[in-house]
Write an enzyme that holds these catalytic residues in place. Structure first.
Site, PDB file in Angstrom:
ATOM      1  NE  ARG A  29      -3.867   0.104   2.225  1.00 11.66           N
ATOM      2  CZ  ARG A  29      -4.993   0.599   1.733  1.00 11.66           C
ATOM      3  NH1 ARG A  29      -5.123   1.891   1.557  1.00 11.66           N
ATOM      4  NH2 ARG A  29      -6.002  -0.170   1.425  1.00 11.66           N
TER       5      ARG A  29
ATOM      6  CE  LYS B 164      -3.482 -21.702   7.000  1.00  9.36           C
ATOM      7  NZ  LYS B 164      -2.744 -21.089   8.119  1.00  9.36           N
TER       8      LYS B 164
ATOM      9  CG  HIS C 295       3.597 -24.042   4.432  1.00  4.95           C
ATOM     10  ND1 HIS C 295       2.547 -23.596   5.174  1.00  4.95           N
ATOM     11  CD2 HIS C 295       4.540 -24.426   5.327  1.00  4.95           C
ATOM     12  CE1 HIS C 295       2.829 -23.706   6.453  1.00  4.95           C
ATOM     13  NE2 HIS C 295       4.038 -24.206   6.582  1.00  4.95           N
TER      14      HIS C 295
ATOM     15  CE  LYS D 180       5.772 -28.070   6.889  1.00  6.37           C
ATOM     16  NZ  LYS D 180       6.849 -27.217   7.411  1.00  6.37           N
TER      17      LYS D 180
ATOM     18  CD  GLU E  92       2.887 -24.107  14.900  1.00  7.95           C
ATOM     19  OE1 GLU E  92       3.661 -23.316  14.367  1.00  7.95           O
ATOM     20  OE2 GLU E  92       1.663 -23.931  14.947  1.00  7.95           O
TER      21      GLU E  92
ATOM     22  CG  ASP F 242      -3.403 -21.034  12.027  1.00  9.73           C
ATOM     23  OD1 ASP F 242      -3.302 -20.331  11.004  1.00  9.73           O
ATOM     24  OD2 ASP F 242      -2.428 -21.333  12.750  1.00  9.73           O
TER      25      ASP F 242
ATOM     26  CG  HIS G 210      -1.141 -26.734   7.456  1.00  3.86           C
ATOM     27  ND1 HIS G 210      -1.034 -26.259   6.167  1.00  3.86           N
ATOM     28  CD2 HIS G 210      -0.850 -25.677   8.251  1.00  3.86           C
ATOM     29  CE1 HIS G 210      -0.698 -24.984   6.202  1.00  3.86           C
ATOM     30  NE2 HIS G 210      -0.582 -24.601   7.445  1.00  3.86           N
TER      31      HIS G 210
ATOM     32  CE  LYS H  47      -0.041 -20.773  16.304  1.00  4.20           C
ATOM     33  NZ  LYS H  47       0.972 -21.145  15.309  1.00  4.20           N
TER      34      LYS H  47
HETATM   35  C1  BG6 Z   1       0.750 -21.664   9.185  1.00  2.00           C
HETATM   36  C2  BG6 Z   1      -0.072 -21.243  10.381  1.00  2.00           C
HETATM   37  O1  BG6 Z   1      -0.086 -22.029   8.125  1.00  2.00           O
HETATM   38  O2  BG6 Z   1       1.576 -22.768   9.528  1.00  2.00           O
HETATM   39  C3  BG6 Z   1       0.834 -20.912  11.556  1.00  2.00           C
HETATM   40  O3  BG6 Z   1      -0.863 -20.112  10.042  1.00  2.00           O
HETATM   41  C4  BG6 Z   1       1.780 -22.043  11.840  1.00  2.00           C
HETATM   42  O4  BG6 Z   1       0.069 -20.598  12.718  1.00  2.00           O
HETATM   43  C5  BG6 Z   1       2.501 -22.482  10.564  1.00  2.00           C
HETATM   44  O5  BG6 Z   1       2.723 -21.613  12.798  1.00  2.00           O
HETATM   45  C6  BG6 Z   1       3.317 -23.747  10.805  1.00  2.00           C
HETATM   46  O6  BG6 Z   1       4.114 -24.002   9.695  1.00  2.00           O
HETATM   47  P1  BG6 Z   1       5.488 -24.810   9.829  1.00  2.00           P
HETATM   48  O7  BG6 Z   1       5.951 -24.973   8.414  1.00  2.00           O
HETATM   49  O8  BG6 Z   1       6.392 -23.958  10.659  1.00  2.00           O
HETATM   50  O9  BG6 Z   1       5.149 -26.085  10.497  1.00  2.00           O
END
Ligand code: BG6
Length: 494
Positions: A51, A152, A182, A186, A220, A239, A244, A343
């Site tokens: 922006r 996402k 993503h 991996k 995490e 999330d 995932h 988390k």
């Molecule tokens: C993201 C989430 O899609 O994936 C995050 O929004 C999360 O909250 C992340 O921390 C985890 O990705 P990775 O590759 O670190 O396991």
């Protein structure tokens, strides 16, 4: 040993949200690595859009600092970094208005020497996906060889996901739309496909006759990392699970596709999403657990609780979730898939664990020790590996004593290569137009269809998430859920 690189044609990448966290942490450092491997043609250029007007020079300085920050020093090649930075430009633009679009158009034209392949990467708030797509069409920026990448979250429920899909689908063909997850980029996730479909060993056993249950854990150790605004309106189910974890479940459970082409693979994943047994109000108490972390310690360091990070006294948002999912088809009837993510857990650890059934009868006496059923562990992170736990004889004289030991394929040891980040691989796939590792519109919508009743059941119960101490494996209810089925979480079973 080095990985074989498939070259990609020159392209122009336009990153909306080009000064944001994802661009600075993942996309630009990832592209720098592709440049190190000579995968970017000399004509390839990257235009960041945001922006505010910051100017090309200041933007380049910012990217240089980001690449250096997110790349180990030994991997910094100053010559390549300079070449990479020369590819960059910046345009200030109003995503929902008219300002800046003509400048973007003329930058991409470059005196008639435009790259035919254009990738528009939308790393913005999802509410901007529709307006950006419309503006790209209005300003005639979409060439036949253009693709759009959607980050996402794609919506926060079925209706908003559909609205995004419709708005973007109004100007791009489905083949041009790359919805990124993503996790599919991996290395070990792709290795799961190799394991299942490039070896004859597992397929005959890959069913309810031989598999007792499956555990998919994405733990995490991090907390909110400055994303409180987004996260508190989302929670772990939206999330992590909607995308995932469900994608991982699909790759474990799907039938062998007839080819590795995008639609063949996605057709099979879609069938699994549609076969998931609904979890609604009657099942919510027995099949789900929601948690929220409280102050504790991770890796020996004290950390604050979720509410303290938010600076609020209450939030209904879950930072941890367990689901007991079931795939209703012939292959998987009666085999639970336990999904778990959170988390601020004890450690960063993502694993898919296939628990096989025990032997039907033991010929060994009690003195030989307990027979443990075989487990196949596909470890996604932190250290990619595949381990297959087998019962073996303890070496040495003195009777038949048995031991549970892993056959260990550690990728770092087996292949002496740098493991590319998921985004590197996926970005190159977008340029090549290979959508196998991206989600199709119907997959995203089917995933929301399964998630929505869970969200509705939680809302109706209006129960606060169960507290767990940061640095633990989640609330005790998560252990109780699996123990009710006479099973244990993998880390407790070793
Ligand atoms: C993201 C989430 O899609 O994936 C995050 O929004 C999360 O909250 C992340 O921390 C985890 O990705 P990775 O590759 O670190 O396991």
């Amino acid at each position: 040993m080095s990985a074989r690189l498939i070259p990609v044609d020159p392209f122009d990448l336009v990153v909306f949200g080009g000064t944001g966290d994802l661009a600075m942490r993942k996309l630009l450092p990832g592209l720098y690595h592709r440049d190190c491997d000579d995968q970017l043609a000399p004509e390839t250029r990257i235009v960041a859009v945001s922006r505010s007007e910051i100017g090309r020079k200041a933007y380049i300085d910012e990217v240089e600092a980001a690449v250096r920050r997110h790349t180990p020093e030994v991997q910094i090649q100053n010559g390549v970094l300079e070449r990479f930075l020369r590819r960059l430009d910046h345009v200030a633009l109003d995503a929902t208005g008219t300002a800046g679009w003509k400048r973007l158009a003329s930058l991409l034209q470059r005196n008639g020497k435009a790259n035919p392949i254009r990738v528009f990467y939308l790393a913005t708030m999802p509410s901007l996906f529709g307006p950006i797509a419309e503006n790209l069409a209005t300003h005639e920026l979409i060439t036949p060889e253009s693709r759009v990448v959607l980050e996402k979250p794609i919506g926060r429920d079925l209706a908003s996901a559909r609205a995004i899909n419709d708005a973007v689908g109004a100007v791009f063909e489905e083949e041009q739309i790359f919805r990124i997850d993503h996790y599919l980029g991996k290395e070990t996730v792709q290795n799961l496909l190799a394991l299942r479909f490039a070896n004859a060993l597992f397929e005959p056993l890959w069913n309810s006759g031989h598999i007792d249950h499956v555990q998919i854990t994405v733990a995490e150790s991090l907390g909110l990392e400055g994303r409180a605004g987004y996260y508190d309106t989302s929670g772990a189910l939206r999330d992590m699970v909607q995308n995932h974890l469900l994608q991982l479940l699909c790759l474990v459970a799907m039938e062998p596709p007839f080819t590795f082409d995008a639609d063949a693979v996605r057709d099979e994943k879609l069938k699994i999403l549609k076969a998931l047994k609904p979890i609604g109000a009657p099942e919510a108490a027995s099949h789900t657990v929601r948690g929220q972390y409280q102050a504790g310690a991770v890796g020996g360091q004290p950390v604050r609780g979720y509410l303290a990070e938010l600076d609020r006294s209450f939030s209904p948002t879950e930072t941890f979730v367990v689901l007991k999912a079931e795939v209703q088809n012939w292959r998987w009837a009666g085999v639970p898939f336990y999904l778990r993510t959170g988390k601020r857990m004890m450690e960063r650890q993502s694993e898919i664990v296939i628990h096989f059934k025990p032997v039907p009868h033991s010929i060994f006496g009690a003195a030989s020790g307990k027979l443990v059923a075989n487990r196949l562990v596909v470890r996604l992170q932190p250290d990619e590996a595949v381990r297959f736990f087998l019962m073996t004889k303890d070496p040495g004289p003195g009777g038949m004593r048995l031991r549970n030991v892993p056959l260990n394929l550690s990728f770092a040891d087996a292949f002496n290569v740098r493991y590319p980040d998921a985004y590197e691989r996926l970005l190159m796939d977008v340029v090549r137009g290979n959508a196998t590792l991206f989600m199709r519109k119907d997959e995203v919508e089917a995933a929301w269809m399964w998630i929505e009743p869970i969200l509705a059941a939680w809302e109706a119960r209006a129960e606060a998430p169960k507290p767990y101490t940061a640095g633990s494996w989640g609330p005790s209810a998560a252990i109780a859920l699996i123990e009710r089925d006479n099973r244990n979480w993998h880390e407790d079973a070793e």
